[in-house]
Write an enzyme that holds these catalytic residues in place. Structure first.
Site, PDB file in Angstrom:
ATOM      1  N   ASP A 185       0.808  -1.225   0.000  1.00  0.00           N
ATOM      2  CA  ASP A 185       0.000   0.000   0.000  1.00  0.00           C
ATOM      3  C   ASP A 185       0.837   1.269   0.000  1.00  0.00           C
ATOM      4  OD1 ASP A 185      -2.398  -1.197  -0.014  1.00  0.00           O
ATOM      5  OD2 ASP A 185      -2.869  -0.859   2.104  1.00  0.00           O
ATOM      6  N   LYS A 198      -3.578   3.613  -2.776  1.00  0.00           N
ATOM      7  CA  LYS A 198      -4.661   4.529  -3.109  1.00  0.00           C
ATOM      8  C   LYS A 198      -4.143   5.887  -2.684  1.00  0.00           C
ATOM      9  CE  LYS A 198      -7.628   0.873  -1.537  1.00  0.00           C
ATOM     10  NZ  LYS A 198      -6.743   0.015  -0.778  1.00  0.00           N
ATOM     11  N   MET A 235      -8.029   9.441   8.994  1.00  0.00           N
ATOM     12  CA  MET A 235      -8.554  10.031   7.756  1.00  0.00           C
ATOM     13  C   MET A 235      -9.521  11.182   8.028  1.00  0.00           C
ATOM     14  SD  MET A 235      -9.088   6.473   5.642  1.00  0.00           S
ATOM     15  CE  MET A 235      -9.565   5.456   7.025  1.00  0.00           C
TER      16      MET A 235
HETATM   17  N1  SAH Z   1      -4.608   0.175   8.787  1.00  0.00           N
HETATM   18  C1  SAH Z   1      -4.004   1.455   9.124  1.00  0.00           C
HETATM   19  C2  SAH Z   1      -4.918   2.605   8.813  1.00  0.00           C
HETATM   20  C3  SAH Z   1      -5.217   2.763   7.351  1.00  0.00           C
HETATM   21  S1  SAH Z   1      -6.262   4.119   6.998  1.00  0.00           S
HETATM   22  C4  SAH Z   1      -3.603   1.435  10.608  1.00  0.00           C
HETATM   23  O1  SAH Z   1      -3.972   0.516  11.333  1.00  0.00           O
HETATM   24  O2  SAH Z   1      -2.886   2.344  11.024  1.00  0.00           O
HETATM   25  C5  SAH Z   1      -5.108   5.376   6.620  1.00  0.00           C
HETATM   26  C6  SAH Z   1      -5.096   6.409   7.720  1.00  0.00           C
HETATM   27  O3  SAH Z   1      -4.366   5.935   8.833  1.00  0.00           O
HETATM   28  C7  SAH Z   1      -4.412   7.709   7.345  1.00  0.00           C
HETATM   29  O4  SAH Z   1      -5.267   8.549   6.601  1.00  0.00           O
HETATM   30  C8  SAH Z   1      -4.135   8.272   8.707  1.00  0.00           C
HETATM   31  O5  SAH Z   1      -5.285   8.786   9.312  1.00  0.00           O
HETATM   32  C9  SAH Z   1      -3.738   7.015   9.473  1.00  0.00           C
HETATM   33  N2  SAH Z   1      -2.288   6.790   9.446  1.00  0.00           N
HETATM   34  C10 SAH Z   1      -1.655   5.689   9.010  1.00  0.00           C
HETATM   35  N3  SAH Z   1      -0.316   5.807   9.166  1.00  0.00           N
HETATM   36  C11 SAH Z   1      -0.114   7.007   9.732  1.00  0.00           C
HETATM   37  C12 SAH Z   1       1.045   7.717  10.151  1.00  0.00           C
HETATM   38  N4  SAH Z   1       2.273   7.214  10.027  1.00  0.00           N
HETATM   39  N5  SAH Z   1       0.871   8.941  10.695  1.00  0.00           N
HETATM   40  C13 SAH Z   1      -0.359   9.467  10.851  1.00  0.00           C
HETATM   41  N6  SAH Z   1      -1.472   8.848  10.464  1.00  0.00           N
HETATM   42  C14 SAH Z   1      -1.369   7.640   9.916  1.00  0.00           C
END
Ligand code: SAH
Length: 275
Positions: free
Chosen positions: A56, A78, A193
């Protein structure tokens, strides 16, 4: 107990007892929020055996270096704004590769079952009778908060924490969420998000009775060397985020646990030159 004497023996010991990646199966693996040190041994064990890695947007491509030299990597990200790089196509690709007898690693940011569509992909594999394994990862809402020096729970402040997403499958603020109930019932709210609709979300929480002076923070690129944290209040966070031109990926935290950062910001402290 005998300690390993060579790095080869050390590696063998490290991965001893971890599962073999069977050809024809798919592993849905969470890589954690960004810092490579937050990957699990299961994730690294998967990477060193996989024939194909489908990854991803949130994955740091440098981390793919753990894989076998002849690994095939495919980007299935995406990127903001564009509609999803067709979830259906990704799922079909996983099934197709597994049926070719490949060891297929689906690598996702954070945890695959937290706002990551891991559930949808696993269901499709189950229906197609493709054997699969789920490897949890540290989700951004937990790992990212730790790196921002914000405890998700703190005994004197909250006895619960709510994770929510700031947009639904149509890209709008989730209408299935009862925002009044969230405002009243969620002591600390961690939002994924949520950047795009931050002002309407904070307004919904204020309308639901939250105090405008309550602590709020935004954590961008959490756990990476580009981590940025902005602390404000529920009343000002949307405006300040805009003014600072912060970019996703970002987490938004609402609650008075945010104030603990003042004393617990270990990450910035470690990056400063030592006296
Ligand atoms: N499965 C992932 C989330 C995917 S949705 C998890 O468990 O973390 C994607 C969202 O996750 C981003 O839009 C943001 O809100 C958050 N996110 C993921 N990695 C991040 C990071 N390093 N810093 C801040 N937000 C993050």
């Amino acid at each position: 107990m005998t300690q390993p004497t060579s790095s080869q023996a050390y590696q063998e010991l490290l991965f001893a007892g971890l599962p073999d990646f069977e050809p024809g199966s798919v592993w849905l693996v969470g890589a954690g929020p960004g810092d490579r040190g937050l990957m699990t041994l299961h994730a690294v064990n998967a990477m060193r055996q996989a024939d194909v890695i489908i990854y991803d947007a949130l994955i740091d491509e440098a981390d793919l270096a753990f894989a076998k030299p002849d690994v095939v990597t495919e980007y299935a990200g995406k990127r903001g704004g564009r509609p999803s790089s067709n979830q259906q196509d990704i799922t079909l690709r996983l099934i197709e590769l597994a049926r070719e007898g490949k060891r297929v690693l689906r690598l996702k940011g954070g945890d695959p079952f937290i706002f990551g569509r891991g559930g949808e992909e696993a269901l499709a594999l189950s229906e197609a009778k493709v054997p699969f394994r789920i490897v949890p990862g540290i989700t951004a809402g937990i790992g990212g908060l730790s790196y921002a020096g914000i405890p998700a729970t703190y005994r004197e402040i909250n006895q619960s924490v709510t994770f929510l997403t700031g947009h639904d499958r149509t890209g709008s603020v989730p209408s299935a969420l009862d925002w009044d109930a969230v405002a009243k019932g969620s002591q600390v709210i961690v939002m994924y998000m949520a950047m795009k609709h931050l002002s309407s979300i904070t307004q919904k929480l204020l309308d639901g009775g939250r105090r405008p002076e309550e602590g709020a923070a935004i954590v961008c690129n959490a756990t990476t060397t580009n981590q940025q944290v902005l602390v404000a209040t529920l009343g000002t966070i949307a405006e300040k985020t805009k003014a600072a031109n912060l970019q996703p990926p970002a987490l938004v935290v609402i609650g008075d646990v945010v104030h603990l950062r003042e004393r617990l910001d270990w990450y910035t402290a470690m990056a400063l030159p030592q006296e």
